[in-house]
Design a protein around this motif. Structure first.
Motif, PDB file in Angstrom:
ATOM      1  N   GLN A 182      43.576  45.005  52.486  1.00 37.08           N
ATOM      2  CA  GLN A 182      44.359  44.239  51.512  1.00 37.08           C
ATOM      3  C   GLN A 182      44.449  44.994  50.187  1.00 37.08           C
ATOM      4  OE1 GLN A 182      42.656  40.543  49.843  1.00 37.08           O
ATOM      5  NE2 GLN A 182      44.557  39.523  50.413  1.00 37.08           N
ATOM      6  N   ASP A 183      45.663  45.012  49.613  1.00 38.08           N
ATOM      7  CA  ASP A 183      45.853  45.640  48.316  1.00 38.08           C
ATOM      8  C   ASP A 183      45.152  44.831  47.235  1.00 38.08           C
ATOM      9  OD1 ASP A 183      47.383  47.672  49.341  1.00 38.08           O
ATOM     10  OD2 ASP A 183      49.295  46.666  48.998  1.00 38.08           O
ATOM     11  N   GLY A 184      44.714  45.539  46.203  1.00 32.76           N
ATOM     12  CA  GLY A 184      44.027  44.876  45.114  1.00 32.76           C
ATOM     13  C   GLY A 184      44.894  43.866  44.384  1.00 32.76           C
ATOM     14  N   GLU A 185      46.211  44.105  44.355  1.00 33.03           N
ATOM     15  CA  GLU A 185      47.107  43.170  43.680  1.00 33.03           C
ATOM     16  C   GLU A 185      47.027  41.780  44.308  1.00 33.03           C
ATOM     17  OE1 GLU A 185      47.840  46.152  44.767  1.00 33.03           O
ATOM     18  OE2 GLU A 185      49.423  47.150  43.610  1.00 33.03           O
ATOM     19  N   MET A 186      46.989  41.723  45.628  1.00 31.74           N
ATOM     20  CA  MET A 186      46.917  40.441  46.325  1.00 31.74           C
ATOM     21  C   MET A 186      45.592  39.741  46.041  1.00 31.74           C
ATOM     22  SD  MET A 186      49.781  40.111  47.896  1.00 31.74           S
ATOM     23  CE  MET A 186      49.387  38.793  49.045  1.00 31.74           C
ATOM     24  N   GLN A 187      44.521  40.509  46.001  1.00 31.56           N
ATOM     25  CA  GLN A 187      43.195  39.943  45.763  1.00 31.56           C
ATOM     26  C   GLN A 187      43.064  39.441  44.335  1.00 31.56           C
ATOM     27  OE1 GLN A 187      40.463  38.941  47.231  1.00 31.56           O
ATOM     28  NE2 GLN A 187      38.751  40.346  46.924  1.00 31.56           N
ATOM     29  N   LEU A 188      43.528  40.248  43.386  1.00 31.53           N
ATOM     30  CA  LEU A 188      43.294  39.977  41.970  1.00 31.53           C
ATOM     31  C   LEU A 188      44.242  38.932  41.393  1.00 31.53           C
ATOM     32  CD1 LEU A 188      41.457  40.918  39.680  1.00 31.53           C
ATOM     33  CD2 LEU A 188      43.117  42.702  39.165  1.00 31.53           C
ATOM     34  N   TRP A 189      45.496  39.001  41.783  1.00 29.00           N
ATOM     35  CA  TRP A 189      46.505  38.126  41.162  1.00 29.00           C
ATOM     36  C   TRP A 189      46.911  36.958  42.052  1.00 29.00           C
ATOM     37  CZ3 TRP A 189      45.608  40.050  36.753  1.00 29.00           C
ATOM     38  CH2 TRP A 189      45.600  41.419  36.511  1.00 29.00           C
ATOM     39  N   GLY A 190      46.286  36.813  43.201  1.00 33.31           N
ATOM     40  CA  GLY A 190      46.621  35.707  44.094  1.00 33.31           C
ATOM     41  C   GLY A 190      45.975  34.404  43.648  1.00 33.31           C
ATOM     42  N   GLY A 191      46.501  33.265  44.099  1.00 29.48           N
ATOM     43  CA  GLY A 191      45.923  31.965  43.757  1.00 29.48           C
ATOM     44  C   GLY A 191      46.272  31.554  42.334  1.00 29.48           C
ATOM     45  N   MET A 237      37.883  41.100  35.610  1.00 29.25           N
ATOM     46  CA  MET A 237      38.630  41.919  34.657  1.00 29.25           C
ATOM     47  C   MET A 237      37.796  42.221  33.418  1.00 29.25           C
ATOM     48  SD  MET A 237      41.568  42.812  35.836  1.00 29.25           S
ATOM     49  CE  MET A 237      42.524  43.289  34.411  1.00 29.25           C
ATOM     50  N   ARG A 238      37.058  41.238  32.924  1.00 35.30           N
ATOM     51  CA  ARG A 238      36.232  41.447  31.738  1.00 35.30           C
ATOM     52  C   ARG A 238      35.105  42.441  32.045  1.00 35.30           C
ATOM     53  NH1 ARG A 238      33.430  37.046  30.616  1.00 35.30           N
ATOM     54  NH2 ARG A 238      32.905  37.786  28.524  1.00 35.30           N
ATOM     55  N   GLN A 239      34.500  42.321  33.207  1.00 31.29           N
ATOM     56  CA  GLN A 239      33.438  43.259  33.580  1.00 31.29           C
ATOM     57  C   GLN A 239      33.964  44.683  33.657  1.00 31.29           C
ATOM     58  OE1 GLN A 239      31.599  40.956  37.070  1.00 31.29           O
ATOM     59  NE2 GLN A 239      29.871  42.152  36.315  1.00 31.29           N
ATOM     60  N   CYS A 240      35.140  44.858  34.238  1.00 27.36           N
ATOM     61  CA  CYS A 240      35.724  46.203  34.345  1.00 27.36           C
ATOM     62  C   CYS A 240      35.844  46.849  32.970  1.00 27.36           C
ATOM     63  CB  CYS A 240      37.105  46.122  35.006  1.00 27.36           C
ATOM     64  SG  CYS A 240      37.093  45.812  36.781  1.00 27.36           S
ATOM     65  N   ALA A 241      36.350  46.091  31.998  1.00 27.85           N
ATOM     66  CA  ALA A 241      36.548  46.637  30.659  1.00 27.85           C
ATOM     67  C   ALA A 241      35.215  46.957  29.980  1.00 27.85           C
ATOM     68  CB  ALA A 241      37.350  45.651  29.808  1.00 27.85           C
ATOM     69  N   HIS A 242      34.264  46.040  30.057  1.00 24.47           N
ATOM     70  CA  HIS A 242      32.985  46.232  29.365  1.00 24.47           C
ATOM     71  C   HIS A 242      32.173  47.375  29.979  1.00 24.47           C
ATOM     72  CE1 HIS A 242      32.755  42.958  26.404  1.00 24.47           C
ATOM     73  NE2 HIS A 242      33.512  42.271  27.236  1.00 24.47           N
ATOM     74  N   VAL A 243      32.171  47.471  31.296  1.00 22.67           N
ATOM     75  CA  VAL A 243      31.388  48.526  31.956  1.00 22.67           C
ATOM     76  C   VAL A 243      31.871  49.905  31.533  1.00 22.67           C
ATOM     77  CG1 VAL A 243      30.925  49.631  34.176  1.00 22.67           C
ATOM     78  CG2 VAL A 243      30.631  47.166  33.941  1.00 22.67           C
ATOM     79  N   VAL A 244      33.188  50.106  31.544  1.00 21.50           N
ATOM     80  CA  VAL A 244      33.735  51.421  31.188  1.00 21.50           C
ATOM     81  C   VAL A 244      33.549  51.696  29.694  1.00 21.50           C
ATOM     82  CG1 VAL A 244      35.811  52.847  31.133  1.00 21.50           C
ATOM     83  CG2 VAL A 244      35.374  51.359  33.087  1.00 21.50           C
ATOM     84  N   ALA A 245      33.760  50.691  28.866  1.00 18.11           N
ATOM     85  CA  ALA A 245      33.610  50.876  27.424  1.00 18.11           C
ATOM     86  C   ALA A 245      32.173  51.231  27.045  1.00 18.11           C
ATOM     87  CB  ALA A 245      34.040  49.620  26.681  1.00 18.11           C
ATOM     88  N   HIS A 248      43.422  49.672  32.457  1.00 14.57           N
ATOM     89  CA  HIS A 248      42.523  48.584  32.838  1.00 14.57           C
ATOM     90  C   HIS A 248      42.982  47.936  34.145  1.00 14.57           C
ATOM     91  CE1 HIS A 248      40.576  44.505  31.481  1.00 14.57           C
ATOM     92  NE2 HIS A 248      39.985  45.025  32.530  1.00 14.57           N
ATOM     93  N   ILE A 249      44.258  47.609  34.210  1.00 13.07           N
ATOM     94  CA  ILE A 249      44.804  46.958  35.403  1.00 13.07           C
ATOM     95  C   ILE A 249      44.750  47.890  36.609  1.00 13.07           C
ATOM     96  CG2 ILE A 249      46.950  46.066  36.420  1.00 13.07           C
ATOM     97  CD1 ILE A 249      47.599  44.927  33.609  1.00 13.07           C
ATOM     98  N   GLN A 250      45.062  49.167  36.383  1.00  8.87           N
ATOM     99  CA  GLN A 250      45.021  50.138  37.478  1.00  8.87           C
ATOM    100  C   GLN A 250      43.607  50.241  38.051  1.00  8.87           C
ATOM    101  OE1 GLN A 250      45.949  54.156  36.320  1.00  8.87           O
ATOM    102  NE2 GLN A 250      46.297  54.837  38.412  1.00  8.87           N
ATOM    103  N   LEU A 251      42.602  50.287  37.191  1.00  5.73           N
ATOM    104  CA  LEU A 251      41.211  50.352  37.645  1.00  5.73           C
ATOM    105  C   LEU A 251      40.846  49.098  38.444  1.00  5.73           C
ATOM    106  CD1 LEU A 251      38.099  51.350  35.556  1.00  5.73           C
ATOM    107  CD2 LEU A 251      38.098  49.275  36.905  1.00  5.73           C
ATOM    108  N   ALA A 252      41.153  47.925  37.882  1.00  4.52           N
ATOM    109  CA  ALA A 252      40.774  46.665  38.530  1.00  4.52           C
ATOM    110  C   ALA A 252      41.439  46.513  39.897  1.00  4.52           C
ATOM    111  CB  ALA A 252      41.128  45.487  37.626  1.00  4.52           C
ATOM    112  N   GLU A 253      42.709  46.850  39.981  1.00  7.47           N
ATOM    113  CA  GLU A 253      43.421  46.722  41.255  1.00  7.47           C
ATOM    114  C   GLU A 253      42.855  47.692  42.297  1.00  7.47           C
ATOM    115  OE1 GLU A 253      47.802  45.169  39.703  1.00  7.47           O
ATOM    116  OE2 GLU A 253      47.542  47.254  40.295  1.00  7.47           O
ATOM    117  N   ALA A 254      42.536  48.919  41.869  1.00  6.23           N
ATOM    118  CA  ALA A 254      41.980  49.903  42.800  1.00  6.23           C
ATOM    119  C   ALA A 254      40.605  49.474  43.286  1.00  6.23           C
ATOM    120  CB  ALA A 254      41.901  51.273  42.133  1.00  6.23           C
ATOM    121  N   LEU A 255      39.791  48.940  42.383  1.00  9.06           N
ATOM    122  CA  LEU A 255      38.443  48.513  42.767  1.00  9.06           C
ATOM    123  C   LEU A 255      38.483  47.276  43.645  1.00  9.06           C
ATOM    124  CD1 LEU A 255      35.443  49.121  42.446  1.00  9.06           C
ATOM    125  CD2 LEU A 255      35.422  47.698  40.390  1.00  9.06           C
ATOM    126  N   ALA A 256      39.497  46.432  43.476  1.00  3.97           N
ATOM    127  CA  ALA A 256      39.614  45.208  44.275  1.00  3.97           C
ATOM    128  C   ALA A 256      40.273  45.444  45.627  1.00  3.97           C
ATOM    129  CB  ALA A 256      40.401  44.154  43.492  1.00  3.97           C
TER     130      ALA A 256
END
Length: 234
Positions: free
Chosen positions: A174-183, A56-64, A161-169
């Motif tokens: 598998q949906d990005g939501e399961m990958q990113l918010w699981g565990g 998540m931090r990388q997603c924000a910094h790369v785009v910024a 930010h969340i939309q980007l991260a979920e789409a990239l994951a």
């Protein structure tokens, strides 16, 4: 780590390492894990250093930072990145893109710079890369547009930010939501963003360039403590 390991040679003997040095604690935990000795770390570990936190931090910094090609490559190498594709195929294309970029001395910003670089490269070696860049452009563009505005509501930045991260994951299976918010780590990170979203109206609109630093500052105190019950004697 050796001292703790030696304790186990005496039946029934127990030990604990007490230290304010978090780097030492992590190193000792890692060394013990090499011998398949898994110990509880009562202080936990920073959520910023967890796989979803790093992503998540990388997603924000790369785009910024304007989606500079080299920074983007670092993000695409994260284990969570798949861009809706089959992960092994995605990694193969990212490696091919990296080789292409290494031979380009002048790299601009954004996906448009990647396309310009591809026009100068060997067409035979670019098979599939154009499709990769087109997909990345669609994923990144909505969030990137916010950084061109003078001020943006924090709530909108969080959503982008969340939309980007979920789409990239997202993978092909598998949906990005399961990958990113699981565990456990993903659940803790989801709680952080949910709490920040609820409080976002207090900050209102902010300079988007400050958004990654804001996320870093608010996330850094968060610690993830794993469940107890690992080694019974250490």
């Amino acid at each position: 780590a050796l001292s703790l390991r030696r304790i186990l040679e005496t039946d029934g003997k127990t030990a604990a390492l007490v230290t304010p040095d978090r780097n030492l604690a992590r190193r000792v935990t890692a060394e013990l894990a090499r011998w398949k000795i898994n110990v509880d770390d009562s202080a936990g570990y920073p959520l910023t250093k967890s796989p979803p936190g790093t992503f998540m931090r990388q997603c924000a910094h790369v785009v910024a930072n304007g989606t500079a090609p080299i920074d983007l490559l670092g993000l695409l190498k994260h284990p969570y990145a798949a861009g809706g594709m089959n992960p092994p195929e995605f990694r193969k294309l990212v490696r091919r893109l990296e080789v292409t970029l290494r031979h380009s001395p002048h790299l601009g910003l954004g996906c448009s710079a990647l396309r310009a670089t591809l026009q100068e490269a060997d067409r035979e070696k670019l098979k599939g890369i154009e499709r990769l860049i087109d997909g990345l452009d669609q994923i990144i563009a909505p969030f990137a547009l916010m950084f061109e505005l003078p001020k943006v509501p924090l709530k909108d930045l969080l959503a982008g930010h969340i939309q980007l991260a979920e789409a990239l994951a997202t993978t092909n299976e598998q949906d990005g939501e399961m990958q990113l918010w699981g565990g456990k780590d993903g659940e803790a990170l989801a709680l952080f963003f949910a709490e920040l979203n609820e409080a976002s109206h207090f900050l209102g609109a902010i300079n988007a360039k400050h958004y990654p630093a804001l996320i870093d500052a608010l996330l850094s105190p968060r610690v993830q403590r794993p469940a107890y019950g690992r080694h019974p004697r250490l």
